[in-house]
Design an enzyme around this catalytic site. Structure first.
Site: not given
Length: 285
Positions: A175-178, A182
């Site tokens: 995901h990289s922005d968890l 979010n």
């Protein structure tokens, strides 16, 4: 309102959506809540030219998970993504009402669902950004500091990141922005939204939980919280604490390097504070 009407005109007529309502607008997208033909809510993510370049990896991530732990991609036409509505209640709302430990446990449950997608043996989608590429700004800043003879936090973090990236396990779409905002609760329970689409060691996707909530330095800087969260993740995901804390520390330094590039030095200092708190916990392992 005129801007919203102009955006709505770009929606494919076969989607038969109505009642557009602007939810958010960023450099990469406009988020519009709509109603489907049956009256159910949905989201249209209208990508800007920058968003088309930076966020299509997120579409591939959603495709790969196919609704397992995250929202479903219902359709795409050009720069419009039709997405499942995840609800209005965020994990941050839950944290504020029920506490950090409870929110962390919900994150663990969602993360375990995301980890199950790899068991389906679906091929990884093309075009995902390698985790090492994602760390480019940290490596660049560390090299500049080394050249100047400065043994900075960036230099130390880059060495840890290089070690972690050379020893990745269970590589899969990330995901990289968890973080708390979010993860939302809706009809299908807690679901993840807004992925960026990387590929690498899934423990990187735990890093943002140490770094967030952004306005809660009492949590982000708490060594007790860092140690407890790392222990929880280690047991739940069957990975060593050093790797989990290492990704937490290096992610905070990566964020600091981005803030420095943007000239946002106060935020960079805050990020480095989080990294230092994690580093102190690492030293006790």
């Amino acid at each position: 309102m005129e801007m919203l009407d102009a955006i709505a005109e770009t929606f494919p007529p076969e989607w038969k959506v109505f009642s557009p309502e602007l939810v958010a607008e960023t450099a990469t997208s406009r988020i519009v809540k709509v109603r489907l033909e049956d009256g159910e809510p949905a989201i249209i993510k209208h990508l800007t030219p920058l968003g088309v370049r930076e966020e299509l990896g997120g579409r591939r991530y959603l495709d790969w998970h196919d609704g397992n732990g995250c929202i479903r991609l219902l359709a795409q036409r050009g720069n419009n993504l039709l997405l499942e509505y995840a609800g209005a209640r965020t994990l941050l709302d839950h944290l504020n009402e029920h506490g950090d430990d409870d929110a962390t446990q919900i994150f663990v449950n969602v993360f375990l669902r995301l980890m199950q997608s790899k068991l389906q043996n679906r091929p990884f989608p093309p075009g995902l950004i390698p985790l090492r590429t994602h760390f480019a700004s940290l490596f660049k800043r560390a090299e500049a500091d080394r050249t100047r003879g400065v043994n900075s936090q960036f230099v130390e973090a880059a060495a840890v990141a290089d070690m972690l990236l050379n020893n990745q396990q269970n590589v899969q779409p990330l995901h990289s922005d968890l973080h708390h905002e979010n993860v939302l609760r809706g009809k299908r329970g807690w679901l993840v939204i807004d992925p960026k689409g990387l590929i690498g060691d899934p423990m990187f996707d735990t890093a943002n939980m140490f770094y967030n909530p952004l306005d809660r330095d009492d949590l982000r800087m708490s060594e007790r919280r860092i140690a407890t969260m790392a222990q929880t993740f280690s047991q739940a995901f069957n990975r060593d604490i050093e790797t989990i804390l290492g990704f937490g520390m290096t992610h905070a330094c990566l964020s600091a390097s981005w803030h420095d590039e943007d000239g946002n030095f106060d935020e960079s200092k805050r990020s480095l504070g989080v990294a230092e708190a994690i580093r102190r916990v690492l030293q006790t392992i």
